[in-house]
Design a protein around this motif. Structure first.
Motif, PDB file in Angstrom:
ATOM      1  N   LEU A   1      16.353  -7.717 192.649  1.00  0.00           N
ATOM      2  CA  LEU A   1      16.765  -6.210 192.389  1.00  0.00           C
ATOM      3  C   LEU A   1      15.542  -5.760 191.624  1.00  0.00           C
ATOM      4  CD1 LEU A   1      20.465  -6.003 191.906  1.00  0.00           C
ATOM      5  CD2 LEU A   1      19.469  -5.066 193.964  1.00  0.00           C
ATOM      6  N   ALA A   2      15.488  -4.551 191.489  1.00  0.00           N
ATOM      7  CA  ALA A   2      14.147  -3.870 190.749  1.00  0.00           C
ATOM      8  C   ALA A   2      14.554  -4.158 189.210  1.00  0.00           C
ATOM      9  CB  ALA A   2      14.227  -2.474 190.926  1.00  0.00           C
ATOM     10  N   GLU A   3      13.645  -4.220 188.457  1.00  0.00           N
ATOM     11  CA  GLU A   3      13.590  -4.657 186.949  1.00  0.00           C
ATOM     12  C   GLU A   3      14.701  -3.675 186.408  1.00  0.00           C
ATOM     13  OE1 GLU A   3      13.134  -4.668 182.804  1.00  0.00           O
ATOM     14  OE2 GLU A   3      12.454  -2.865 184.129  1.00  0.00           O
ATOM     15  N   PRO A   4      14.719  -2.247 186.535  1.00  0.00           N
ATOM     16  CA  PRO A   4      15.618  -1.469 185.802  1.00  0.00           C
ATOM     17  C   PRO A   4      16.882  -1.815 185.883  1.00  0.00           C
ATOM     18  CG  PRO A   4      13.631  -0.389 186.600  1.00  0.00           C
ATOM     19  CD  PRO A   4      13.594  -1.527 187.214  1.00  0.00           C
ATOM     20  N   LEU A   5      17.319  -2.081 187.252  1.00  0.00           N
ATOM     21  CA  LEU A   5      18.621  -2.345 187.761  1.00  0.00           C
ATOM     22  C   LEU A   5      19.108  -3.768 187.154  1.00  0.00           C
ATOM     23  CD1 LEU A   5      18.786  -1.289 191.430  1.00  0.00           C
ATOM     24  CD2 LEU A   5      19.473   0.169 189.247  1.00  0.00           C
ATOM     25  N   ALA A   6      18.234  -4.754 187.113  1.00  0.00           N
ATOM     26  CA  ALA A   6      18.433  -5.996 186.591  1.00  0.00           C
ATOM     27  C   ALA A   6      18.683  -6.137 185.351  1.00  0.00           C
ATOM     28  CB  ALA A   6      17.328  -6.953 187.293  1.00  0.00           C
TER      29      ALA A   6
ATOM     30  N   LEU B   1      25.848   3.905 184.323  1.00  0.00           N
ATOM     31  CA  LEU B   1      25.421   2.579 183.521  1.00  0.00           C
ATOM     32  C   LEU B   1      24.410   1.767 184.288  1.00  0.00           C
ATOM     33  CD1 LEU B   1      28.816   1.432 182.109  1.00  0.00           C
ATOM     34  CD2 LEU B   1      27.130   2.390 180.926  1.00  0.00           C
ATOM     35  N   TYR B   2      24.762   1.717 185.793  1.00  0.00           N
ATOM     36  CA  TYR B   2      23.694   0.794 186.541  1.00  0.00           C
ATOM     37  C   TYR B   2      22.498   1.692 186.634  1.00  0.00           C
ATOM     38  CZ  TYR B   2      27.848  -1.515 188.526  1.00  0.00           C
ATOM     39  OH  TYR B   2      28.953  -2.254 188.532  1.00  0.00           O
ATOM     40  N   ALA B   3      22.394   2.957 186.423  1.00  0.00           N
ATOM     41  CA  ALA B   3      21.103   3.656 186.629  1.00  0.00           C
ATOM     42  C   ALA B   3      20.542   3.860 185.387  1.00  0.00           C
ATOM     43  CB  ALA B   3      21.225   5.066 187.472  1.00  0.00           C
ATOM     44  N   LYS B   4      20.890   3.514 184.204  1.00  0.00           N
ATOM     45  CA  LYS B   4      20.671   3.647 182.922  1.00  0.00           C
ATOM     46  C   LYS B   4      19.121   3.729 182.694  1.00  0.00           C
ATOM     47  CE  LYS B   4      21.576   2.193 178.200  1.00  0.00           C
ATOM     48  NZ  LYS B   4      22.346   1.339 177.251  1.00  0.00           N
ATOM     49  N   TYR B   5      18.607   2.691 183.015  1.00  0.00           N
ATOM     50  CA  TYR B   5      16.984   2.565 182.966  1.00  0.00           C
ATOM     51  C   TYR B   5      16.149   3.097 183.986  1.00  0.00           C
ATOM     52  CZ  TYR B   5      18.763  -0.364 179.016  1.00  0.00           C
ATOM     53  OH  TYR B   5      19.344  -1.001 178.297  1.00  0.00           O
ATOM     54  N   THR B   6      16.751   4.037 185.030  1.00  0.00           N
ATOM     55  CA  THR B   6      15.964   4.514 186.091  1.00  0.00           C
ATOM     56  C   THR B   6      15.958   6.045 185.647  1.00  0.00           C
ATOM     57  OG1 THR B   6      17.766   5.163 187.426  1.00  0.00           O
ATOM     58  CG2 THR B   6      16.838   3.009 187.536  1.00  0.00           C
ATOM     59  N   GLN B   7      15.283   6.972 186.474  1.00  0.00           N
ATOM     60  CA  GLN B   7      14.890   8.258 186.281  1.00  0.00           C
ATOM     61  C   GLN B   7      15.848   9.060 187.371  1.00  0.00           C
ATOM     62  OE1 GLN B   7      10.930   8.809 186.531  1.00  0.00           O
ATOM     63  NE2 GLN B   7      10.799   8.733 184.268  1.00  0.00           N
ATOM     64  N   LEU B   8      16.767   8.340 188.037  1.00  0.00           N
ATOM     65  CA  LEU B   8      17.730   9.060 188.959  1.00  0.00           C
ATOM     66  C   LEU B   8      18.871   9.651 188.455  1.00  0.00           C
ATOM     67  CD1 LEU B   8      17.855   6.008 191.341  1.00  0.00           C
ATOM     68  CD2 LEU B   8      16.695   8.162 191.722  1.00  0.00           C
ATOM     69  N   ARG B   9      19.300  10.628 188.376  1.00  0.00           N
ATOM     70  CA  ARG B   9      20.538  11.576 187.918  1.00  0.00           C
ATOM     71  C   ARG B   9      21.696  11.544 188.869  1.00  0.00           C
ATOM     72  NH1 ARG B   9      17.302  17.516 186.845  1.00  0.00           N
ATOM     73  NH2 ARG B   9      15.222  16.523 185.731  1.00  0.00           N
TER      74      ARG B   9
END
Length: 479
Positions: A10-15, A101-109
């Motif tokens: 998985l991508a680093e923000p999700l991991a 919480l899963y998208a905490k470190y992404t820019q997805l809203r």
């Protein structure tokens, strides 16, 4: 064989978000569903409740949508790309929190919309633009009709607890919502149970879906100890208090079949000194969320609820579930007891069976493929009246005595000294007047008697008239 999340690449923000939440190994539904969803294929996922279905569809969707993330403040750069539909407000709020919480470190809203709340704050969030929209069908249609959201760029649709949505009559709403979506999309259908209606729905809206079943359909978790007690209707409240005390239960779900019964039982338990909250459909959304939050924090011991809380609520470390009423729908039994024994923990499910529940119990046995051993429950005699202190009974005089001393107390009341005699009260009746004397009210009146009147009737008193009628001359005055 267990698999770690690190094997998914998985991508680093999700991991990083997964590691921060303490997740290391995948559940069976996650291990089988995530790779398939990452390939962009439609999925029918069947797994018993509490096995991690939310992460099974959230993580791969977030992974595939990372190519759309951007830091722009323009709402046009953040259209709805993933739509998650759920049957209840509590479940929608819970899933939205997990996705956040899963998208905490992404820019997805992401945001959530459901009924029972003011639409204005929800509208403001939608106008800002969101990529992931979690919703209940009814409120989503309200926003669509108000033109608060546009769904023409949706790439992923998730129908979670789809069987429950059909049970409560959401099929027409689902059909209307799906008609607003693009034909080319990925559709994921997850449910704890599959019925013929669900399969027809899947055939209509899924394209060559991959069916994933990690547990026998309608199976109950092996970590849950199921017990059935023979209890009559009038004794259920006493039996509940007794078993809570015997098993030293600190927290538990208590399920009943009706909203009125839920409110009454919660008030009765509160009067008995148990910290209780009620959760049913007649409660406002704010009251329901506050009750759930207090239960999660441990401020409430018993959460008395209807089947509105039977599906999907993920509250960790709840040790027990009590079915005060056997559910009308056998599948709801699976969901109710699934509130305990989650994530591999052990749990206790206790159900009260009365004389009228024979058919409902037979339906449950057929569904779970197991014989229900109904045990007799000997109720304590210490609370037979008015719920008195342990080891004592009420003698009807608002006094509590040890049961062994009750007979002695009754004998003591019989030995109490009689009140002193009243000599005047004990005297025989004696007339106060000689027999030849009549009382005054029987004496005839001494006033002058008019002609034809009885001596016992007083004549009318003459009073002077204030006005006299004018005297008219009756003489003939004609000429």
């Amino acid at each position: 064989m267990t698999q770690a999340f690190t094997e998914l690449s998985l991508a680093e923000p999700l991991a990083r978000a997964i590691a921060e939440m303490g997740f290391t190994t995948m559940t069976p539904i996650q291990a089988q569903a995530i790779p398939v969803v990452l390939q962009g294929r439609d999925v029918m996922g069947a797994a018993q409740t509490g096995t991690g279905k939310t992460a099974a569809f959230s993580l791969p969707l977030l992974q595939r949508m990372l190519k759309h993330e951007n830091a722009s403040t323009s709402p046009a750069r953040h259209p709805v790309r993933a739509l998650v539909l759920l049957p209840t407000r509590e479940l929608a709020d819970q899933v939205a929190e997990q996705i956040r919480l899963y998208a905490k470190y992404t820019q997805l809203r992401s945001t959530v919309v459901f009924g029972g709340m003011d639409m204005k704050p929800q509208t403001a969030e939608l106008k800002k633009g969101v990529e992931i929209l979690v919703a209940t069908p009814g409120r989503l249609l309200d926003h669509i009709e108000a033109k608060n959201c546009v769904l023409n760029q949706v790439e992923y649709v998730v129908l979670d607890e789809a069987d429950r949505m059909l049970d409560i009559g959401f099929l027409p709403d689902l059909q209307r919502i799906l008609s607003y979506l693009p034909k080319q999309r990925t559709t994921l259908l997850f449910s704890a149970t599959f019925s013929p209606e669900i399969k027809r729905l899947a055939n209509s809206y899924l394209q060559n879906p991959v069916t994933i079943e990690v547990a026998r359909s309608n199976a109950t978790a092996s970590t849950i100890e199921q017990r059935f007690y023979r209890v009559e209707e009038d004794d259920k409240r006493q039996a509940l208090k007794q078993l809570v005390r015997e098993h030293d239960v600190k927290q538990a779900f208590v399920f009943v079949n009706s909203k009125l019964g839920c409110a009454r039982l919660a008030r009765a338990l509160e009067r008995d000194g148990l910290n209780t909250a009620a959760l049913h459909g007649d409660k406002s959304q704010d009251e329901r969320l506050k009750a759930l939050e207090a239960f999660k924090k441990g401020e409430v011991e018993l959460l008395v609820c209807t089947d509105v809380a039977a599906r999907g609520l993920d509250i960790k470390d709840v040790p027990a579930v009590f079915n005060v009423d056997i559910p009308f729908n056998a599948e709801d039994y699976v969901h109710r007891i699934g509130r305990t024994g989650r994530a591999g923990a052990s749990g206790l499910a206790i159900s009260f069976v009365s004389g009228k529940d024979a058919k409902l119990l037979a339906d449950i046995e057929k569904l779970i493929g197991k014989k229900a051993e109904v045990e007799p429950l000997e109720l304590e005699t210490d609370r037979r009246r008015f719920g008195g202190p342990a080891g004592r009974i009420n003698d009807g005089q608002r006094l509590w005595h040890d049961e062994r001393g009750a007979a002695e107390a009754r004998r003591e009341r019989g030995r109490r000294a009689a009140p002193p005699a009243d000599p005047l009260f004990d005297q025989p009746y004696e007339p106060g007047l000689p027999p030849d004397v009549k009382p005054s009210w029987e004496e005839p009146s001494k006033a002058p008697v008019g002609k034809g009147l009885s001596a016992y009737i007083r004549p009318r008193r003459k009073v002077p008239a204030l006005f006299k009628p004018p005297v008219t001359d009756t003489a003939d005055t004609s000429p």
